[in-house]
Design an enzyme around this catalytic site. Structure first.
Site, PDB file in Angstrom:
ATOM      1  N   GLY A  76       0.797   4.051  -1.633  1.00 40.49           N
ATOM      2  CA  GLY A  76       0.168   5.370  -1.561  1.00 40.49           C
ATOM      3  C   GLY A  76      -0.125   5.784  -0.128  1.00 40.49           C
ATOM      4  O   GLY A  76       0.100   6.932   0.264  1.00 40.49           O
ATOM      5  N   ASP A  77      -0.631   4.852   0.666  1.00 37.38           N
ATOM      6  CA  ASP A  77      -0.899   5.146   2.069  1.00 37.38           C
ATOM      7  C   ASP A  77       0.381   5.447   2.833  1.00 37.38           C
ATOM      8  O   ASP A  77       0.437   6.380   3.642  1.00 37.38           O
ATOM      9  CB  ASP A  77      -1.602   3.951   2.716  1.00 37.38           C
ATOM     10  CG  ASP A  77      -3.022   3.769   2.217  1.00 37.38           C
ATOM     11  OD1 ASP A  77      -3.877   4.585   2.574  1.00 37.38           O
ATOM     12  OD2 ASP A  77      -3.259   2.814   1.467  1.00 37.38           O
ATOM     13  N   SER A  78       1.400   4.636   2.602  1.00 39.98           N
ATOM     14  CA  SER A  78       2.656   4.827   3.336  1.00 39.98           C
ATOM     15  C   SER A  78       3.328   6.139   2.966  1.00 39.98           C
ATOM     16  O   SER A  78       3.882   6.834   3.822  1.00 39.98           O
ATOM     17  CB  SER A  78       3.590   3.650   3.071  1.00 39.98           C
ATOM     18  OG  SER A  78       3.000   2.444   3.506  1.00 39.98           O
ATOM     19  N   SER A  86       0.848  -1.204   0.000  1.00 38.50           N
ATOM     20  CA  SER A  86       0.000   0.000   0.000  1.00 38.50           C
ATOM     21  C   SER A  86       0.879   1.249   0.000  1.00 38.50           C
ATOM     22  O   SER A  86       0.883   2.040   0.950  1.00 38.50           O
ATOM     23  CB  SER A  86      -0.927  -0.029   1.215  1.00 38.50           C
ATOM     24  OG  SER A  86      -1.712  -1.197   1.220  1.00 38.50           O
ATOM     25  N   GLY A 101       1.556   8.775   4.777  1.00 40.87           N
ATOM     26  CA  GLY A 101       1.958   8.780   6.176  1.00 40.87           C
ATOM     27  C   GLY A 101       3.317   9.428   6.378  1.00 40.87           C
ATOM     28  O   GLY A 101       3.524  10.186   7.340  1.00 40.87           O
TER      29      GLY A 101
END
Length: 397
Positions: free
Chosen positions: A168-170, A166, A173
């Protein structure tokens, strides 16, 4: 060892799954106290993602280490009041709900800023807090597509594939954690005022897209998928070896290119003046790939890597989980740490990045069981035992 660099910083995490909690994980690894709010009963959905051990994801042991877990149903007014009390004492609040969700609970920026002017609020969402798409639901994979990454991760003419994690999420973050630190620095030097950090998943991905937009703007060129190569930078590719393995070879520096050509027995290409710079090599990338591929095809992967190492040419194999676990360099750099599951079973987890010489990150406590810290945190916030009993009966905690 000096105290952790973020010791004394209190973070209230209202997010779930990946992006917001990943930002909080980073802060927690460097000493911040992270209080994670989870819905009663099920908790953060990440607890059930991927492979489970005794009903809980082993991923949870990484994403939630150094955190405290408080069960609180934020849909209920009593829980919202408790969250406001916790936000009064927090330095940072992290959330990754759809825009407007916190405002509906009386926990939006205007409300919390009035209660705690020094609060720094990290808000991660699919498309950001403003703009025509703000109300659309957005997961990391959608951000990867909109940010331009998904289009490039493919073999030419084939279906674009996702990266496999994932990303994009990381990335969101990571940008969020950076934004928090910038906002905290501003607060320190400018009178204690907090602010909002607005991170959109697609923007975090787009930020990584290098020359994608300038090339379109200047030349009208739409960058297309290129498989394992990197267009415009040559030679750099994955080359098949005699035993079926692939060697990743990056020979795109001027001096490195010459050493690579000598190593593969192509002194003629090493001395070719037209290949002295990257622009000339990029124009003849197919020719160079063919020459390197012909050489690697007659040798095993180990033989290829040994020869390139001796020639001081950057090269490597494609690692899987077993390769990582067995590689001595990962362990020498403390990139594989030992942890224990609740039943006592030992488990290996990723180490901490970045590495600070004076105040390195640490794992001070394992990932919490759901609600393990509810009573302690609420007691500290001034909630009486009688009130907790009533809240528990109502399903608020």
């Amino acid at each position: 060892m000096q105290p952790s660099v973020l010791s004394g910083l209190r973070v209230l995490e209202l997010g779930q799954l990946i992006a917001g909690p990943f930002a909080a994980k980073i802060l927690g690894e460097f000493g911040a106290e992270v209080i994670k709010i989870e819905p009663p009963g099920a908790g953060d959905p990440l607890r059930k993602w991927r492979l489970l051990k005794d009903g809980t994801s082993v991923w949870w042991q990484v994403q939630s280490r150094n955190k405290q877990s408080v069960e609180l149903d934020l849909r209920k007014p009593e829980a919202q009041a408790i969250a406001r009390d916790l936000a009064k004492e927090a330095d940072v609040l992290i959330e990754n709900f759809r825009p407007g969700t916190l405002e509906g609970w009386g926990l939006g920026w205007e409300d919390l800023h009035a209660l705690n002017p020094g609060l720094v609020m990290l808000r991660i969402s699919g498309y950001g807090q403003t703009g025509p798409y703000r109300d659309r639901p957005g997961f990391g994979v959608i951000g990867e597509a909109m940010g331009g990454l998904r289009h490039l991760t493919a073999e030419p003419g084939r279906t674009p594939v996702r990266v496999g994690v994932s990303i994009g999420d990381s990335l969101a973050g990571l940008h969020g954690a950076l934004g928090v630190l910038l906002a905290l620095y501003h607060r320190k030097v400018n009178g204690g005022e907090g602010q909002v950090i607005d991170v959109a998943l697609y923007e975090a991905v787009f930020h990584m897209m290098e020359s994608l937009l300038p090339e379109y703007s200047a030349f009208g060129v739409v960058r297309e998928p290129s498989g394992s190569a990197l267009p415009g930078i040559a030679p750099t590719n994955a080359y098949r070896c005699a035993d079926g393995g692939y060697a990743l070879i990056a020979g795109n520096g001027d001096g490195i290119f010459k050493r690579l050509m000598v190593c593969i027995g192509r002194e003629d290409l090493a001395e070719d003046s037209g290949l002295a710079g990257n622009d000339g090599r990029a124009a003849r990338a197919a020719e160079l790939d063919a020459a390197i591929g012909a050489w690697s095809a007659t040798r095993s992967l180990d033989e290829v890597l040994a020869a390139l190492d001796e020639a001081r040419v950057p090269a490597g194999r494609i690692y899987n989980a077993r390769d990582i676990a067995e590689d001595p360099h990962f362990r020498a750099r403390d990139m594989i740490l030992q942890a224990r599951l609740p039943d006592g079973q030992a488990i290996e987890v990723p180490g901490i990045v970045p590495k600070l010489s004076l105040t390195p990150g640490q794992v001070e406590r394992p990932a919490p069981a759901l609600g393990a810290d509810t009573e302690a945190v609420l007691r500290r916030a001034g909630v009486s035992e009688a009130a907790m009993t009533e809240l528990r009966a109502k399903g608020v905690i």
